[in-house]
Every structure is written in C-alpha cells, then in structure tokens.
Design a protein around this motif. Structure first.
Motif, PDB file in Angstrom:
ATOM      1  N   TYR A 305       0.838  -1.203   0.000  1.00 40.81           N
ATOM      2  CA  TYR A 305       0.000   0.000   0.000  1.00 40.81           C
ATOM      3  C   TYR A 305       0.875   1.257   0.000  1.00 40.81           C
ATOM      4  O   TYR A 305       0.670   2.185  -0.802  1.00 40.81           O
ATOM      5  N   LEU A 306       1.870   1.285   0.872  1.00 45.00           N
ATOM      6  CA  LEU A 306       2.721   2.469   0.976  1.00 45.00           C
ATOM      7  C   LEU A 306       3.602   2.659  -0.252  1.00 45.00           C
ATOM      8  O   LEU A 306       3.943   3.790  -0.618  1.00 45.00           O
ATOM      9  N   LEU A 307       4.001   1.566  -0.878  1.00 45.62           N
ATOM     10  CA  LEU A 307       4.812   1.680  -2.096  1.00 45.62           C
ATOM     11  C   LEU A 307       4.087   2.453  -3.188  1.00 45.62           C
ATOM     12  O   LEU A 307       4.723   3.087  -4.042  1.00 45.62           O
ATOM     13  N   GLN A 308       2.764   2.404  -3.166  1.00 47.15           N
ATOM     14  CA  GLN A 308       1.974   3.037  -4.221  1.00 47.15           C
ATOM     15  C   GLN A 308       1.567   4.470  -3.875  1.00 47.15           C
ATOM     16  O   GLN A 308       0.825   5.097  -4.633  1.00 47.15           O
ATOM     17  N   GLN A 309       2.071   4.974  -2.748  1.00 47.69           N
ATOM     18  CA  GLN A 309       1.776   6.351  -2.366  1.00 47.69           C
ATOM     19  C   GLN A 309       2.873   7.277  -2.888  1.00 47.69           C
ATOM     20  O   GLN A 309       4.052   6.940  -2.809  1.00 47.69           O
ATOM     21  N   PRO A 310       2.504   8.451  -3.441  1.00 44.44           N
ATOM     22  CA  PRO A 310       3.522   9.377  -3.944  1.00 44.44           C
ATOM     23  C   PRO A 310       4.548   9.743  -2.879  1.00 44.44           C
ATOM     24  O   PRO A 310       5.735   9.815  -3.147  1.00 44.44           O
ATOM     25  N   GLU A 311       4.082   9.968  -1.663  1.00 54.78           N
ATOM     26  CA  GLU A 311       4.972  10.210  -0.537  1.00 54.78           C
ATOM     27  C   GLU A 311       4.405   9.458   0.662  1.00 54.78           C
ATOM     28  O   GLU A 311       3.387   9.852   1.218  1.00 54.78           O
ATOM     29  N   PRO A 312       5.047   8.352   1.062  1.00 57.23           N
ATOM     30  CA  PRO A 312       4.507   7.559   2.171  1.00 57.23           C
ATOM     31  C   PRO A 312       4.706   8.275   3.499  1.00 57.23           C
ATOM     32  O   PRO A 312       5.802   8.336   4.052  1.00 57.23           O
ATOM     33  N   VAL A 313       3.625   8.856   4.017  1.00 64.11           N
ATOM     34  CA  VAL A 313       3.649   9.569   5.286  1.00 64.11           C
ATOM     35  C   VAL A 313       2.777   8.814   6.278  1.00 64.11           C
ATOM     36  O   VAL A 313       1.623   8.484   5.968  1.00 64.11           O
ATOM     37  N   ILE A 314       3.315   8.549   7.451  1.00 61.29           N
ATOM     38  CA  ILE A 314       2.593   7.822   8.499  1.00 61.29           C
ATOM     39  C   ILE A 314       2.308   8.755   9.656  1.00 61.29           C
ATOM     40  O   ILE A 314       3.200   9.458  10.138  1.00 61.29           O
ATOM     41  N   GLY A 315       1.056   8.758  10.094  1.00 56.15           N
ATOM     42  CA  GLY A 315       0.707   9.455  11.321  1.00 56.15           C
ATOM     43  C   GLY A 315       0.920   8.519  12.493  1.00 56.15           C
ATOM     44  O   GLY A 315       0.208   7.524  12.637  1.00 56.15           O
ATOM     45  N   VAL A 316       1.919   8.799  13.305  1.00 60.71           N
ATOM     46  CA  VAL A 316       2.261   7.949  14.443  1.00 60.71           C
ATOM     47  C   VAL A 316       1.413   8.378  15.640  1.00 60.71           C
ATOM     48  O   VAL A 316       1.514   9.514  16.096  1.00 60.71           O
ATOM     49  N   VAL A 317       0.562   7.465  16.132  1.00 57.37           N
ATOM     50  CA  VAL A 317      -0.383   7.790  17.204  1.00 57.37           C
ATOM     51  C   VAL A 317       0.082   7.090  18.477  1.00 57.37           C
ATOM     52  O   VAL A 317      -0.215   5.919  18.696  1.00 57.37           O
ATOM     53  N   ALA A 318       0.802   7.821  19.297  1.00 53.25           N
ATOM     54  CA  ALA A 318       1.421   7.215  20.482  1.00 53.25           C
ATOM     55  C   ALA A 318       0.439   6.982  21.610  1.00 53.25           C
ATOM     56  O   ALA A 318       0.721   6.194  22.519  1.00 53.25           O
ATOM     57  N   LEU A 356       9.687  -6.678  -3.295  1.00 53.44           N
ATOM     58  CA  LEU A 356      10.856  -6.144  -4.000  1.00 53.44           C
ATOM     59  C   LEU A 356      10.539  -5.933  -5.476  1.00 53.44           C
ATOM     60  O   LEU A 356      10.926  -4.911  -6.075  1.00 53.44           O
ATOM     61  N   ALA A 357       9.822  -6.891  -6.063  1.00 54.14           N
ATOM     62  CA  ALA A 357       9.451  -6.748  -7.472  1.00 54.14           C
ATOM     63  C   ALA A 357       8.505  -5.566  -7.678  1.00 54.14           C
ATOM     64  O   ALA A 357       8.643  -4.803  -8.650  1.00 54.14           O
ATOM     65  N   ARG A 358       7.560  -5.391  -6.773  1.00 57.42           N
ATOM     66  CA  ARG A 358       6.635  -4.256  -6.877  1.00 57.42           C
ATOM     67  C   ARG A 358       7.388  -2.936  -6.769  1.00 57.42           C
ATOM     68  O   ARG A 358       7.117  -1.985  -7.510  1.00 57.42           O
ATOM     69  N   ALA A 359       8.318  -2.862  -5.800  1.00 55.18           N
ATOM     70  CA  ALA A 359       9.057  -1.618  -5.609  1.00 55.18           C
ATOM     71  C   ALA A 359       9.839  -1.250  -6.865  1.00 55.18           C
ATOM     72  O   ALA A 359       9.823  -0.088  -7.319  1.00 55.18           O
ATOM     73  N   LYS A 360      10.511  -2.216  -7.446  1.00 51.78           N
ATOM     74  CA  LYS A 360      11.319  -1.923  -8.646  1.00 51.78           C
ATOM     75  C   LYS A 360      10.436  -1.592  -9.835  1.00 51.78           C
ATOM     76  O   LYS A 360      10.802  -0.763 -10.676  1.00 51.78           O
ATOM     77  N   ALA A 361       9.257  -2.207  -9.898  1.00 57.08           N
ATOM     78  CA  ALA A 361       8.340  -1.904 -11.001  1.00 57.08           C
ATOM     79  C   ALA A 361       7.772  -0.494 -10.887  1.00 57.08           C
ATOM     80  O   ALA A 361       7.541   0.181 -11.888  1.00 57.08           O
ATOM     81  N   ILE A 362       7.567  -0.031  -9.645  1.00 56.32           N
ATOM     82  CA  ILE A 362       6.963   1.294  -9.427  1.00 56.32           C
ATOM     83  C   ILE A 362       7.980   2.412  -9.613  1.00 56.32           C
ATOM     84  O   ILE A 362       7.720   3.409 -10.294  1.00 56.32           O
ATOM     85  N   SER A 363       9.165   2.240  -9.009  1.00 60.11           N
ATOM     86  CA  SER A 363      10.119   3.366  -9.019  1.00 60.11           C
ATOM     87  C   SER A 363      11.505   2.992  -9.512  1.00 60.11           C
ATOM     88  O   SER A 363      12.389   3.849  -9.563  1.00 60.11           O
ATOM     89  N   GLY A 364      11.708   1.729  -9.849  1.00 54.41           N
ATOM     90  CA  GLY A 364      13.023   1.320 -10.325  1.00 54.41           C
ATOM     91  C   GLY A 364      14.037   1.151  -9.213  1.00 54.41           C
ATOM     92  O   GLY A 364      15.225   0.940  -9.478  1.00 54.41           O
ATOM     93  N   ARG A 365      13.622   1.223  -7.964  1.00 57.66           N
ATOM     94  CA  ARG A 365      14.546   1.073  -6.835  1.00 57.66           C
ATOM     95  C   ARG A 365      13.787   0.477  -5.653  1.00 57.66           C
ATOM     96  O   ARG A 365      12.556   0.420  -5.656  1.00 57.66           O
ATOM     97  N   VAL A 366      14.555   0.037  -4.651  1.00 56.62           N
ATOM     98  CA  VAL A 366      13.966  -0.469  -3.426  1.00 56.62           C
ATOM     99  C   VAL A 366      14.214   0.572  -2.340  1.00 56.62           C
ATOM    100  O   VAL A 366      15.367   0.800  -1.959  1.00 56.62           O
ATOM    101  N   PRO A 367      13.186   1.255  -1.860  1.00 57.73           N
ATOM    102  CA  PRO A 367      13.406   2.311  -0.862  1.00 57.73           C
ATOM    103  C   PRO A 367      14.030   1.744   0.408  1.00 57.73           C
ATOM    104  O   PRO A 367      13.827   0.574   0.754  1.00 57.73           O
ATOM    105  N   MET A 368      14.768   2.589   1.100  1.00 55.46           N
ATOM    106  CA  MET A 368      15.474   2.150   2.303  1.00 55.46           C
ATOM    107  C   MET A 368      14.509   1.615   3.349  1.00 55.46           C
ATOM    108  O   MET A 368      14.801   0.629   4.038  1.00 55.46           O
ATOM    109  N   TRP A 369      13.331   2.229   3.478  1.00 54.84           N
ATOM    110  CA  TRP A 369      12.393   1.756   4.512  1.00 54.84           C
ATOM    111  C   TRP A 369      11.957   0.328   4.256  1.00 54.84           C
ATOM    112  O   TRP A 369      11.770  -0.456   5.195  1.00 54.84           O
TER     113      TRP A 369
END
Length: 987
Positions: A305-318, A356-369
């Motif tokens: 889900y996050l791989l398909q977001q333009p900017e993966p932002v998480i609201g951390v609810v402590a 890993l395959a999805r990440a490379k298909a979407i952006s050509g790289r595997v994000p550090m997260w």
C-alpha cells in the motif's frame, strides 16, 4: 408476497405515532418500512420480496426519523434496534457471505471501519468485543466481523453480542480461507473513510478511537497515507502488560507525522494497528495477499500500500494503545508460524520477493524503509534459530535449502549499507554477518584482524577475525619467526542448517612483536573488538559517543560541560527546563552508592587485604554445597593450606553446620565479607553458571571483578549449551569425558572456547567415586530423574523458584508415578532385599508429596549423604536425561533410561538442545519410553547378565578413572595466575 419481521426501538418516536414508508431501497430492491409505537416500545416492520438469506444488523446512530417524502431520506434507526433483512434473489447473495443490508439515504459514513477476521477465538473474542463497546467515541467507527468458518463457538458469541450492542456493525460469513481472504471480504463491505484490521483475540484501550480520530483532525490537508497505533503486549499467562515491542521506539516522541523517505526506520508491519484510506484501497484495487495464509500478510499489505503512495507519510499515534495478546496456550497464528513450512517458503516468495518486485516496477529502486523492514523480518528467523528447541531445527532439509535460496534472492536487493544501518532493535554483529557474509559475500576474507583481549596473568593475546567459505591460510610471525599457536579455534556460525560464516580465535604470546597474513597478504591489526560500520548517524549516537549526553533530550545536558562544541542553545534549554543535572547525579549517587563506596574503601584497607588478598573463592549453589566446588575446596585446603581458600554459602543452608564443623572458612552469601573477599580474589570457582553466580558484584563494585573464573560444571555437558556458555566469561572450563571435551574445543563447533580455556581433568566430586577401597552392600534401586523447565516457576535473582500448580496431573508425575508404583518392581525389590529410593532433583523436591507414592518408596534427599554414597549403595540407577548416569557408569553401576517425553525434549521443552550425545548410541544402559518397559529393563539390569556393550562405552567415555581429578584441576588453576611458558602457547 412480501416477507416482514418486526424489531424494537427503545426510544425516539412520539407516542401513538405511525409512520409508513414505501419504496425504500434495501440491497438494491424495493421494499417498505412501517413504524409505530405501542406502549413503551417502538415497533417497525421492513418489507422486501420473498426471502433467500437472513442477516441481523444493529446500528448505533441516534434516532432521527421524520417523514420527508416517498423515499424516506432521513431514516436513522436508534440504539438496540434489531433489523432482519431478507435478500431478494439468489444472485444478490454470495453463497458464502451473508451481506449487510442498509437503508440508502443521506447518512454520514463512519470515520473508521474496523474489519476483524473471526476464526476459533471463543476464549478471547468476548473481551475484544467488550473493548469495542467501551470505546469513548462509538459513533466514529463501524465494526465488520467476518466469520471465517470457525469450528468453535465464536459465531454464537458474535451473534449474541450483535443482539445487545449499540455499535454499528455487520456480520459476514464465509467458508474458511484464512485471515487474508476474510479481511478482503470485509474491505469490500466497509463504508468508513479509513479502515483498520483489529484481531479479535486482542483488545483496545477505551480511548483508542477517540485519540486516533482526534489526531486525524490535525491533518486537514490529508497528507498522511496511513496511521499507526502503539502495540502494548499482554502476556496472558502472567497477566502483565508491557510496551517493549521492538518497534515501539517510534512512539518515543509522541504523536507526529513521519515521512518514510526521511525516516526509513518508521516502517510499519501490523495490519491490526495500521489505519489506511478506503478510497486509496478502492483506487488501487489493493487487498491482502491470500497466498500468505498465516504470516507476513499484514506486512505485505501495509508495505505494498505504501509503495503506491507518492509520498509515504505515516501518522504515528502514540496515545492509542492496542493490546496484543500473547496467548498462554501458545496457539495463535503468530506463535505457531515458526512450525509451518510456509514460513520458510511462501513468506519469502509471495511476501519478500513480491514486495521487492513491486518496488522496482513502481520506481526502479527499493526504498530504504522497505529494505529495513525486510531485514527486520529476516532477522527473526535467525534470532529464533538461536533459541533452545528452535522449530527450524526440525524442518526438512529440502525446506531449509529452499529457504536459503530464497534469502539469497532477497539479499540481492538489500544493500550492505542497509544492514549496517539497521538499528530498529539491538542487533549483534553475528546477525549482521549472517546476512552479509552468508549471502552477499560467501567467500569473504577479512581486511583486518582484531587484537581483542590481553590475559595479563598468563601474558597471552587473543586475535580474532571472521571469514566465510573456506578457512584462509594463516601465517603468524612472532619476534621475526613464523609460529604455530597451540590454542586456536574455529567456531562455525550455523543458522537454519547452514554454516554462513566462521569465527577464528588465536592465542599468541603477548611479549613480542607480531603480524598476521591471510592467504599471503598481511592484514591490518586493530586493537579492540569489532564495531559496526556507520553510514548515517543520529544526533543521539554522536552526542553520546563524543560528549556523554543526549542532545535529543535537552534535560540530560549538564549546566557546565567540558566540551566547548556543544550547542549553546541546547545547554541553555537544559538549564531552563530541567532541574540541576549535577544535583540529580549527586542525589542518585547518595542513594545508590553510599554502601558501595564504603565497601570500596574497606576493600583496600590493610586489615581486609591481609584477610582476603589473593583469595580463592569456591561456591556451589547458594543454598546447597556437596558438589564439585566443595570437593575441590576440601582437596586444596587440605593439601595446600597456604592457599587462601573461602567457601560461599547461605547461612540457613542445611550444609552450613556440616561444613563449619569440617573446618571450612565460610562466607555468608551476599554479606559484606563476601563482597570484600570477591574484590580481593584471585580465583573464583563454581559448579554453576547462573548470573547470580558469574556476576556477584554490581554497580560500582563490578569494577573490582578481577578474578579468574573457573567453571567446574555441575554435570557432564552432553547437550548443546553453546549459546549459554558463549555469553559467559570463563577462564577455565573443566570437562570430564573425552567426547565432552572435544565437543567444546573442537574446530567447527558452536562453542567459542579453545584448549586454552577448556581442560580435560575429570570432576573433583568423582574422586569420591573412585577412592573407596571397599564397596558397600547394595540396598537401593535408585531413581533420580532430572527436572523440567515447564514444571517450575520463574526464578528470582538468587535462583529461587516459585511454585506452580498442577504438578500431580503432569506427564512427569504420572509417568514416574506409574514406574514407582509398579507391582512388579515392588515385588522384585522385596525378593532381592532392595529398597526403591526416589532422589528427586532439588528443583522438584517440594512437589514429590503430590505424587501419591506408595509406602514402598523411600524419598531421599541430597542432604542426607554425598551422592557418591548413594551410587555405591545402588544396584541400579534409573534416570531420564540426568548426568547422574555418568556418575553411575564411572563406578560400574548399571543404568536404565526412562524417557517418556523424548519428543518433547528433542523439541526443546527443557533448557538445552540435543548435542553430540545420543542416548541410544552413547548411553550406559537401555533406553525405554514407557513404565512397563522401564521396569523390565530395571529387573534385567540387576538379575540378568551385564551387557558388555555398556562396559566398553564406559571405558571409552572417561580418560581418568582415578582419584586425581581435584589435583589436575588445581594445577590448571595455578596456570591461570602465572605467565604461560612459550611452549604452552606455540608449537
């Protein structure tokens, strides 16, 4: 003919009123609603075409029913309303799903849809549903329960709850297909703006949704892709809760929004605590991966889900606490996943590699997260494999070979930088090396060798390096000459059935210049232990390392500091908002250290030094002696009276008076004298390795722990105890048998100790077995089984264990009870003038009264007499896995093994893994698994002819069968505190 059924309203409509609504859309079909009030209750009827499927539904919305035309646009049922809906035709109804019916109008959809897959959770779901009912903001969410073919009473509990709850909810049913498929059904029925996937065996804090939705309001621009709530562990067995989840560090700074591109360690893996946008799921057609039927489906769903977001932002609810239940029965999907082959195959192929395959298909790289998330998940395989009885040890070889093949593929897209940078949870170098050297560098040759330790007394230096593949060719030059060390050891690091890399340990003389070449190339020598490589640094790491403060916590910064490079603003802030740092330190010092500082001063006074200087301190258990330490103490104090020997024991021990009368110089455990003696000790020897033994000094006193520690052992190490031993600082480890010694010092074993630390001397207490000139008459059938970890309570800091309930019903009590009550055994003992004696392990002695033993069984005590006397007086020893069998074999007493729980022991139910010793091949007597066979073997061992096989095994097992073990141990101890001769270090 339309069908109708009535339900009740508890409030909301005027008395004697009748409202008639027609043409209401119910599941896409025309129907009608009639509502009227009779007495205290509001009555309604909902009419639809002929019934095909029944579903009951409750809503929490307040009543707001007023006529507004022919289509009833404002229908709002009230709390406790119960509606029964009939679907109109078969094609509207999935044959496996009872679909929710709702009246179409202008109602406001819930903020959050809570989708829960329900399968065989009858013991837990009631608490989960109660936690939903107790939410402080019930109007903010709807509940969708997907019944996934439970075979227990889960569905009945859900239906009963539905009858009385005031919450908006739907109940869907389907054939069993796993949690992923059940959640996907729920996604399709959800109407909330956000969706989360709480598990019905957990529960939520009462303000869970209140705090979550309040934080959502702080993001009016909808920048967050997802929200993540905090996991709090609930241990069902102990009833305790803990927020110690490895990923909970993300919540340290409270509620906030985090970009994964900037903070990749904030990855999230739990679907139960993830809250995702419904609109995004529908836009992307995103659902759970149904091939992942029990593990990693959450992490895959969230990450994809996050791989398909333009900017993966998480609201951390402590401040939204989700209570994750660790079941006492250990039967949750997470707790049992390690036992399933799919975890070692499908999780990697359909989970890791797919991401890993999805990440490379979407952006050509595997994000550090994503790399860090996969590292986190992989590391649990290797951590788990270290545990005693790890399920991975029982996996088929082909399964593990495929696992390593898949991990190699995964690691092809994981960078070394990511592995070195991983710090989400404490990760030692061995785990990092397992991933790097095991899969990315299978033939690694180190560029550096670590000069890791200096033994000042023996004047020896320890060299250490790691490699993978074949061992390098070593060339060691000492004082200009090539030398071959006597004490060198290769320790293989095997994970999940495969050696991934190796440690190499080499002891060389410390009094000369040296260099080391590997494969003909001289290597860099680095003084100190290996350190993790850093490719990015947090302020905390830098400030702690360079200035001893935490810049991320300004109150920890002192008013004055010697470092002129600390930011002035940070220092001033600390002065402004924190109490005086020096005063806090002073207060803590006074409270915790007054006694310690007093002892430190006393330890150096002439009086104390005259009494305890260079002392040799001996100890068995805190509350019991009569083991190797006592026997060795007696030998040394008698033969070498100039050695300053002391023996440690609890004053209330039954052995205190006996040893005192025997001339032992006793130290009360935990006393001031005990600590003063330790601070001046040269040798500290014990038959045990528990933390309270190996680390007797704490706080400031620990800096005075300068003794050489001698581990005398309590019994022969015939199992694999490497992971425990390797964590201890042992200067001399005493062994008793040839195979035991080789299993520890041999190359390519799991132990880190070499021939420098491990010596084959025999056990001091065995001297008493070999020294008797006369043999007493045989009077016992001696039964002496060992303990079981599952039958004792947790131990405190001094090794005292709590009592548990239910011992009498345990397999242990029932199996040994059946053996001891055997009429055949009782008759045989009477006919041969023998008595049946039960000598229980000290950890289980207090439970013997629960075993309902017959008067024919004498319960013996380890305090009655030395164990050697029991053995010499026995016609046979019957045990299970106890090392007392070695004692019996040592002095020629027959042995019978009664192992009713073989499979459980092999599965790791006790405290060790199976080692080199196989009871069938190496044992000193027959191995039995039921009471009748054990009795027959016992009778035969006494009345029948001895089996020459077992006599031959005894001769092969022990190198020394004499009374010289204590003397050999003493000689090795003296070598610890003098410079080693050159011929003792190099060949």
């Amino acid at each position: 003919m339309p069908a109708a059924i009535s339900g009740r309203y508890m409030n909301g409509w005027p008395a004697e009123a009748i409202y008639d609504y027609h043409d209401v859309d119910v599941n896409g079909h025309q129907g009608g609603v009639e509502a009227r009030q009779l007495g205290a209750h509001n009555i309604f009827s909902l009419h639809t075409p002929a019934p095909k499927r029944l579903h009951r539904q409750c809503y929490p919305w307040p009543v707001s029913m007023a006529p507004s035309g022919p289509r009833c646009q404002h229908l709002r049922p009230s709390p406790l309303q119960s509606i029964t809906v009939y679907a109109a035709s078969e094609k509207q109804v999935n044959p496996f799903v009872s679909k929710r019916s709702r009246v179409v109008g202008e109602e406001v959809p819930p903020k959050i849809s809570v989708v829960s897959a329900v399968y065989n959770v009858e013991d837990y779901i009631g608490e989960y549903l109660d936690s939903l009912d107790r939410q402080t903001t019930p109007s903010t969410f709807e509940v969708i329960l997907v019944l996934d073919g439970s075979t227990d009473s889960s569905e009945r509990i859900v239906r009963e709850w539905a009858e009385q709850t005031a919450l908006s909810h739907s109940i869907l049913t389907k054939v069993n297909g796993g949690q992923a498929s059940a959640r996907n059904v729920g996604i399709r029925e959800a109407h909330g703006e956000w969706i989360t996937f709480c598990d019905p065996d957990d529960y939520l804090a009462e303000d869970y949704f209140e705090n979550l939705t309040a934080f959502m309001e702080k993001d009016p621009s909808n920048h967050a892709s997802m929200y993540a709530t905090r996991v709090v562990g609930f241990d069902e067995a102990s009833g305790t809760v803990s927020a110690s989840h490895p990923l909970n560090g993300r919540f340290r700074d409270g509620n906030r929004f985090v970009s994964l591109e900037r903070s990749p360690s904030f990855f999230h893996m739990s679907g139960a605590t993830a809250v995702v946008r419904s609109s995004e799921l529908k836009r992307l057609g995103h659902e759970f991966q149904e091939e992942l039927t029990f593990s990693f489906e959450d992490a895959h769903f969230v990450a994809a889900y996050l791989l398909q977001q333009p900017e993966p932002v998480i609201g951390v609810v402590a401040n939204s606490d989700y209570f994750y239940r660790r079941r006492a029965a250990g039967n949750s999907s997470v707790q049992t996943s390690a036992f399933k082959e799919e975890k070692y195959g499908a999780v990697l192929s359909h989970g890791h590699l797919d991401l890993l395959a999805r990440a490379k298909a979407i952006s050509g790289r595997v994000p550090m997260w994503l790399q860090l998330m996969l590292i986190y998940d992989l590391l649990w395989y290797y951590r788990g494999d270290r545990r005693v009885g790890a399920p991975s040890r029982r996996m088929d070889t082909a399964v593990l070979e495929n696992f390593h093949k898949l991990v190699t593929e995964v690691m092809g897209d994981i960078s070394e930088i990511a592995i070195h940078s991983f710090e989400v949870m404490p990760t030692d170098n061995d785990l990092r090396n397992a991933l790097i050297l095991g899969y990315k560098k299978p033939e690694h040759r180190p560029q550096e060798i670590y000069v890791e330790k200096l033994d000042i007394d023996q004047q020896m230096t320890l060299l250490h390096y790691v490699y993978s593949g074949s061992m390098p060719e070593e060339t060691i030059t000492y004082k200009g000459k090539q030398v071959i060390p006597r004490h060198a050891k290769t320790r293989t690091m095997t994970f999940l059935g495969k050696t991934l890399f190796s440690h190499r340990y080499i002891w060389i003389p410390a009094d000369g210049t040296f260099d080391v070449a590997l494969d003909g190339v001289q290597r860099q020598l680095i003084i100190g232990r290996p350190r993790r490589e850093h490719y990015s640094l947090r302020p905390y790491t830098v400030s702690k390392a360079l200035a001893g403060v935490d810049l991320t916590r300004p109150t920890s910064i002192p008013r004055t500091t010697r470092s002129k490079y600390l930011p002035v603003r940070a220092v001033r802030k600390a002065q402004r908002i924190g109490m005086d740092y020096r005063q806090r330190l002073l207060d803590a010092w006074k409270m915790k250290s007054d006694e310690e500082r007093k002892l430190l001063r006393l330890a150096d006074t002439p009086k104390v030094k005259a009494k305890y200087r260079n002392s040799w301190i001996f100890m068995d258990r805190i509350y019991r002696a009569n083991d190797n330490a006592e026997h060795l103490y007696r030998h040394i104090s008698n033969k070498y009276p100039r050695v300053n020997t002391w023996f440690v024991l609890d004053r209330h021990s039954p052995d205190w008076d006996r040893l005192s009368a025997g001339g032992f110089k006793l130290l009360e455990h935990g006393s001031e004298d005990h600590k003063l003696a330790l601070m001046n000790a040269k040798i500290y020897a014990s038959s045990h390795l528990d933390k309270f033994v190996t680390d007797p000094l704490s706080g400031l006193l620990a800096s005075r722990a300068r003794w050489k520690f001698v581990f005398l052992q309590h019994g022969v190490t015939d199992h694999d105890l490497s992971y425990w031993f390797n964590t201890k600082s042992i200067d001399l480890l005493v062994t008793s048998t040839v195979a035991e010694h080789e299993s520890i010092v041999g190359n390519d074993t799991a132990y880190r100790f070499s021939t420098k630390e491990v010596k084959l001397t025999g056990f001091p207490r065995h001297d008493a077995l070999a020294s008797r000139s006369t043999r007493p008459a045989k009077q016992w059938i001696l039964v002496s089984p060992t303990w079981r970890q599952s039958l004792v309570g947790p131990s405190d800091s001094l090794g005292r264990r709590g009592r548990i309930l239910g011992f009498a019903e345990s397999d242990y009590a029932l199996s040994w009870g059946a053996f001891l009550r055997s009429p055949e055994l009782v008759r045989f003992a009477e006919d041969h003038g023998l008595r049946i004696g039960l000598l229980p392990h000290p950890s289980l002695a207090e439970y013997v009264s629960e075993m309902d033993l017959s008067p024919d069984v004498s319960v013996l005590d380890w305090d009655d007499k030395p164990f050697a006397e029991f053995v010499h007086e026995s016609a046979v020893l019957v045990t299970d896995y106890s090392s007392t069998a070695f004692e019996a074999a040592y002095c020629g007493v027959p042995v019978v093994y009664y192992q009713f729980d073989q499979e459980a022991i092999k599965a790791g139910s006790h405290t060790y893994d199976v080692g080199y010793f196989d009871f069938e091949d190496h044992g000193f007597g027959p191995v039995t698994v039921d009471a009748d066979t054990a009795v027959a073997a016992t009778v035969t061992s006494i009345a029948g002819d001895p089996d020459p096989k077992f006599a031959a095994l005894t001769k092969l097992t022990f190198k020394y069968v004499d009374a010289g073990n204590s003397e050999r141990v003493y000689r090795e101890m003296t070598k610890l505190i003098r410079p080693a001769r050159l011929k003792e270090i190099i060949q």
